[in-house]
Write a protein that holds these residues in place. Sequence first.
Motif, PDB file in Angstrom:
ATOM      1  N   VAL A 126     -20.041 -19.667  22.951  1.00 34.07           N
ATOM      2  CA  VAL A 126     -18.749 -20.097  23.509  1.00 34.07           C
ATOM      3  C   VAL A 126     -18.822 -21.581  23.827  1.00 34.07           C
ATOM      4  CG1 VAL A 126     -17.121 -19.815  25.414  1.00 34.07           C
ATOM      5  CG2 VAL A 126     -18.249 -17.809  24.405  1.00 34.07           C
ATOM      6  N   ASP A 127     -19.884 -21.987  24.507  1.00 34.14           N
ATOM      7  CA  ASP A 127     -20.024 -23.400  24.872  1.00 34.14           C
ATOM      8  C   ASP A 127     -20.300 -24.275  23.652  1.00 34.14           C
ATOM      9  OD1 ASP A 127     -19.688 -22.798  27.591  1.00 34.14           O
ATOM     10  OD2 ASP A 127     -21.827 -22.343  27.853  1.00 34.14           O
ATOM     11  N   ALA A 128     -20.844 -23.675  22.604  1.00 33.82           N
ATOM     12  CA  ALA A 128     -21.139 -24.451  21.397  1.00 33.82           C
ATOM     13  C   ALA A 128     -19.947 -24.526  20.448  1.00 33.82           C
ATOM     14  CB  ALA A 128     -22.336 -23.838  20.680  1.00 33.82           C
ATOM     15  N   GLY A 129     -18.855 -23.808  20.743  1.00 39.33           N
ATOM     16  CA  GLY A 129     -17.673 -23.832  19.903  1.00 39.33           C
ATOM     17  C   GLY A 129     -17.763 -22.917  18.699  1.00 39.33           C
ATOM     18  N   ILE A 130     -18.827 -22.116  18.650  1.00 38.57           N
ATOM     19  CA  ILE A 130     -18.974 -21.194  17.531  1.00 38.57           C
ATOM     20  C   ILE A 130     -18.053 -19.997  17.722  1.00 38.57           C
ATOM     21  CG2 ILE A 130     -20.624 -19.705  16.309  1.00 38.57           C
ATOM     22  CD1 ILE A 130     -22.813 -21.643  17.174  1.00 38.57           C
ATOM     23  N   ALA A 131     -17.808 -19.628  18.945  1.00 36.28           N
ATOM     24  CA  ALA A 131     -16.899 -18.529  19.266  1.00 36.28           C
ATOM     25  C   ALA A 131     -16.004 -18.990  20.407  1.00 36.28           C
ATOM     26  CB  ALA A 131     -17.679 -17.277  19.639  1.00 36.28           C
ATOM     27  N   ARG A 132     -14.826 -18.389  20.457  1.00 38.49           N
ATOM     28  CA  ARG A 132     -13.874 -18.759  21.501  1.00 38.49           C
ATOM     29  C   ARG A 132     -13.903 -17.715  22.612  1.00 38.49           C
ATOM     30  NH1 ARG A 132      -8.559 -17.408  22.002  1.00 38.49           N
ATOM     31  NH2 ARG A 132      -8.514 -16.537  19.879  1.00 38.49           N
ATOM     32  N   ARG A 133     -13.697 -18.180  23.844  1.00 39.16           N
ATOM     33  CA  ARG A 133     -13.629 -17.293  25.003  1.00 39.16           C
ATOM     34  C   ARG A 133     -12.366 -16.457  24.918  1.00 39.16           C
ATOM     35  NH1 ARG A 133     -11.184 -18.350  30.025  1.00 39.16           N
ATOM     36  NH2 ARG A 133     -12.037 -17.133  31.771  1.00 39.16           N
ATOM     37  N   CYS A 134     -12.523 -15.167  25.222  1.00 35.91           N
ATOM     38  CA  CYS A 134     -11.381 -14.243  25.164  1.00 35.91           C
ATOM     39  C   CYS A 134     -10.411 -14.567  26.292  1.00 35.91           C
ATOM     40  CB  CYS A 134     -11.867 -12.797  25.252  1.00 35.91           C
ATOM     41  SG  CYS A 134     -10.533 -11.583  25.330  1.00 35.91           S
ATOM     42  N   GLY A 135      -9.155 -14.644  25.971  1.00 36.56           N
ATOM     43  CA  GLY A 135      -8.162 -14.942  26.990  1.00 36.56           C
ATOM     44  C   GLY A 135      -7.889 -13.764  27.891  1.00 36.56           C
ATOM     45  N   ALA A 136      -8.243 -12.545  27.469  1.00 38.73           N
ATOM     46  CA  ALA A 136      -7.965 -11.357  28.279  1.00 38.73           C
ATOM     47  C   ALA A 136      -9.099 -11.109  29.279  1.00 38.73           C
ATOM     48  CB  ALA A 136      -7.776 -10.140  27.383  1.00 38.73           C
ATOM     49  N   CYS A 137     -10.340 -10.973  28.773  1.00 38.43           N
ATOM     50  CA  CYS A 137     -11.469 -10.641  29.684  1.00 38.43           C
ATOM     51  C   CYS A 137     -12.152 -11.892  30.224  1.00 38.43           C
ATOM     52  CB  CYS A 137     -12.469  -9.740  28.988  1.00 38.43           C
ATOM     53  SG  CYS A 137     -13.345 -10.522  27.600  1.00 38.43           S
ATOM     54  N   GLY A 138     -12.060 -12.992  29.487  1.00 38.00           N
ATOM     55  CA  GLY A 138     -12.648 -14.248  29.962  1.00 38.00           C
ATOM     56  C   GLY A 138     -14.162 -14.217  30.074  1.00 38.00           C
ATOM     57  N   MET A 139     -14.828 -13.488  29.211  1.00 37.62           N
ATOM     58  CA  MET A 139     -16.295 -13.379  29.285  1.00 37.62           C
ATOM     59  C   MET A 139     -16.955 -14.675  28.827  1.00 37.62           C
ATOM     60  SD  MET A 139     -18.546 -11.304  30.268  1.00 37.62           S
ATOM     61  CE  MET A 139     -20.169 -12.001  30.557  1.00 37.62           C
ATOM     62  N   ASP A 140     -17.801 -15.272  29.712  1.00 35.00           N
ATOM     63  CA  ASP A 140     -18.579 -16.463  29.373  1.00 35.00           C
ATOM     64  C   ASP A 140     -19.726 -16.597  30.384  1.00 35.00           C
ATOM     65  OD1 ASP A 140     -17.327 -17.250  31.682  1.00 35.00           O
ATOM     66  OD2 ASP A 140     -16.196 -18.894  30.753  1.00 35.00           O
ATOM     67  N   ALA A 141     -20.414 -17.716  30.340  1.00 37.02           N
ATOM     68  CA  ALA A 141     -21.560 -17.923  31.233  1.00 37.02           C
ATOM     69  C   ALA A 141     -21.126 -17.964  32.691  1.00 37.02           C
ATOM     70  CB  ALA A 141     -22.276 -19.215  30.855  1.00 37.02           C
ATOM     71  N   ARG A 142     -19.967 -18.495  32.929  1.00 33.74           N
ATOM     72  CA  ARG A 142     -19.486 -18.556  34.310  1.00 33.74           C
ATOM     73  C   ARG A 142     -19.239 -17.168  34.853  1.00 33.74           C
ATOM     74  NH1 ARG A 142     -14.421 -19.153  36.763  1.00 33.74           N
ATOM     75  NH2 ARG A 142     -14.496 -20.392  38.696  1.00 33.74           N
ATOM     76  N   ALA A 143     -18.653 -16.301  34.008  1.00 30.49           N
ATOM     77  CA  ALA A 143     -18.392 -14.926  34.442  1.00 30.49           C
ATOM     78  C   ALA A 143     -19.705 -14.211  34.741  1.00 30.49           C
ATOM     79  CB  ALA A 143     -17.606 -14.195  33.362  1.00 30.49           C
ATOM     80  N   MET A 144     -20.737 -14.483  33.929  1.00 29.30           N
ATOM     81  CA  MET A 144     -22.034 -13.836  34.169  1.00 29.30           C
ATOM     82  C   MET A 144     -22.671 -14.363  35.454  1.00 29.30           C
ATOM     83  SD  MET A 144     -24.288 -11.670  33.386  1.00 29.30           S
ATOM     84  CE  MET A 144     -23.714 -11.136  31.770  1.00 29.30           C
ATOM     85  N   GLY A 145     -22.488 -15.647  35.719  1.00 32.23           N
ATOM     86  CA  GLY A 145     -23.052 -16.204  36.941  1.00 32.23           C
ATOM     87  C   GLY A 145     -22.426 -15.654  38.191  1.00 32.23           C
ATOM     88  N   ASN A 146     -21.168 -15.205  38.061  1.00 33.76           N
ATOM     89  CA  ASN A 146     -20.480 -14.670  39.236  1.00 33.76           C
ATOM     90  C   ASN A 146     -20.967 -13.277  39.622  1.00 33.76           C
ATOM     91  OD1 ASN A 146     -18.913 -16.945  39.533  1.00 33.76           O
ATOM     92  ND2 ASN A 146     -17.244 -16.174  38.235  1.00 33.76           N
ATOM     93  N   VAL A 147     -21.715 -12.608  38.734  1.00 32.55           N
ATOM     94  CA  VAL A 147     -22.120 -11.221  39.015  1.00 32.55           C
ATOM     95  C   VAL A 147     -22.925 -11.139  40.302  1.00 32.55           C
ATOM     96  CG1 VAL A 147     -23.535  -9.296  38.201  1.00 32.55           C
ATOM     97  CG2 VAL A 147     -22.068 -10.532  36.607  1.00 32.55           C
ATOM     98  N   ALA A 148     -23.932 -11.981  40.432  1.00 35.54           N
ATOM     99  CA  ALA A 148     -24.836 -11.894  41.587  1.00 35.54           C
ATOM    100  C   ALA A 148     -24.585 -12.983  42.604  1.00 35.54           C
ATOM    101  CB  ALA A 148     -26.282 -11.969  41.107  1.00 35.54           C
ATOM    102  N   ASP A 149     -23.507 -13.726  42.419  1.00 33.44           N
ATOM    103  CA  ASP A 149     -23.256 -14.847  43.328  1.00 33.44           C
ATOM    104  C   ASP A 149     -23.035 -14.370  44.746  1.00 33.44           C
ATOM    105  OD1 ASP A 149     -22.782 -17.583  44.016  1.00 33.44           O
ATOM    106  OD2 ASP A 149     -20.652 -17.086  44.093  1.00 33.44           O
TER     107      ASP A 149
END
Length: 690
Positions: free
Chosen positions: A384-407
């Motif tokens: 996603v960050d490399a531009g190879i794939a685009r972030r889904c507008g519905a679920c918004g899954m990316d590194a930020r979303a993963m970081g929020n799991v245990a925040d």
Amino acid sequence: MKAGSRCGAEEARRTDERPLAFGIGSFVRDDGGYTTMAVAVSLLVSLALVFSIASLTWTNAKSGDVQAVADAAAMSGANVVSAYATIAQVLDACVLSMGLLGTTVLGAGLVLSAIPVVQAQAPQVIDAGRQILDARRGFARSAAKGLSRLEGAIPALVAANAASCVSANATGRDRYLGTALALPRESHSDFSTLDDELDGKELERTAEELREATRRKEEADRRADEAKERAWRADCVDDPLCLRSRAESLAGLSGAQNPDYASPEEWRFEYARVRAQNYYLRRWQTEPGAGSNAEELQRSCARREFYRFAWGEILEASCVEEDDEVSLTLPDLPHTTQMVMGTTLYTDRVWPCTVEGGTRVLHCSLSCPGATGPSAGRSPLADVDAGIARRCGACGMDARAMGNVADASTNINNGFEHYWRIVVEASRQYEQARKDALEAERQMRKKAEEGGSAFDRAMELLAAPRPKLSPPGSYGVVAVVGREAQELPGGPTSAVLAGTTLPGGVAISAATLAPDEDTDGHTVLSSVFDGIKREGQPLLLTLVGDMTRLWGKLLVRYGSTYESVSTAMEDVLGRLDGVGLGRVSTWLRDRLSSIVDDIGFEPADMRLRKPVLVNSQQVLDKAGLSKLRTAREFFQKLPTDQEGQVRACVELVRRELGDVEFTVAEIPIPGTSLTVPLKLRLDSLLGAVS
């Protein structure tokens, strides 16, 4: 043959006829009886024999008396050497016992330096040991000086005592002149072993270095204990919650999968790792990866991937806590975007992709409402960050979303990850502290070995042969006594032996010292110690005890030094068993004990020496002198004024030693600043002379 005698007429006629002649008939009558002349002659001869025998007996007695006086003079002179031997033995016992005491106390201080909980007391003990050795060194030098002075006076003391003995026997008509000679004439004693340069500086320096290493270990151990307790509390003690209670309420773990530990002493980091491993496995297995909308679906999928990742990381972690090795690899669990990007959560190809409007889109799940196009395989969050794939507008899954799991669960005190982070941080502090402690312990062992070697060298110095005593008179004392010519006493013998004179005579005798099997010098040392003990109060040291009492044991048991040193070490080091001996201190204690066991102190002969008469030729031969020549020289030098000779010897002694008392040495009392002078009264050495 006719019996009887001739009648008077017949005898007269016979006499007239021939001259008078003496024959048997002058003494024996014809009738067999003795004549008056025979009786008179017999009485006269008998009286002459009686008076002659009496005179001979007196002569023999007087001739033998001079030998008895010479024997007494030799014994009297040897008494001086005997007194010196006792004094020297007492001083040597004091020097040796003080050296053993100081070294033993320094050894105890060395062991104390290796015990973290009591190492702060070590300087006091070490300082006490050093002071004892310093005092001992000064005492040894003063003792050597005092003994040398005393040896210098021995010839005069021997001569004075012997001359006084001779003078005391010269009473009435008996006139004796004589004195005694101490052989060898000069001292050959060697006091160098008294001043053996044992100062304890090496032991003191090593003990201080050992104490510094122990202090570092103590500090590291304290940090390790604090870190371990902090981790234990995060794992087992609710404050307000902990890993155990969170695992129970969030994952339903109980029993063997979620045990409790009552204290940090029975707890280990491995137990927290296993608990977390069980927790994340259960959470991974029970997380559905579903939700009623795209947002809930994304959070569930992200949690499930996080739990899988956490379980794998913790499964591969290890907690090694051995005596000589500590390795804790508990992982940090990511709770920020940046942390996620540094893990396999960011690079693992686990997220499904679809082609939406000609663009590759990454989703949290194919169940995502935004996943409507054809599948395009799986990609990592990094795409996603490399531009190879685009972030889904519905679920918004990316590194930020993963970081929020245990925040949230990491930053507030009701989350499992919050307490896990405490355990991880504490594990690193604990690991570093333990490594510091192990390094300090290695330094401790090195310094302990150096200290053991220094202690060994000190004991070898003390185990060296004792002073070689060869004072004047150590071979023996030779006395020569002359008797003046003397007339026989008057009386009845003067009628028979008028004008008879007993010529002068000379006798030589010798005495030397021999051990008395019925005496024990330990009683002398006990008396000396009792006198010293009354002079001052002992110093009490924690873990060492009454040093004066300990010194008393070493002093009084001087004759069985090996036993006394072993006992002293056991007394001192045995008190350390209850103060937390560690590996180094236990090794050092055993090392010091084995040194004492192996050093091989030879017991001293504590039998007192007493004078005994010996063949004078033996003493003279040992001194390389001729009996005849020595006797002649003695006789030629015998004083005509016996009392003047005694006075001259006494004055010589007083010039050497003083007027009334002579201080041989100042004995320091261990543990105090007091000293007790060991004094000799000259009248006790000179006896009747004074």
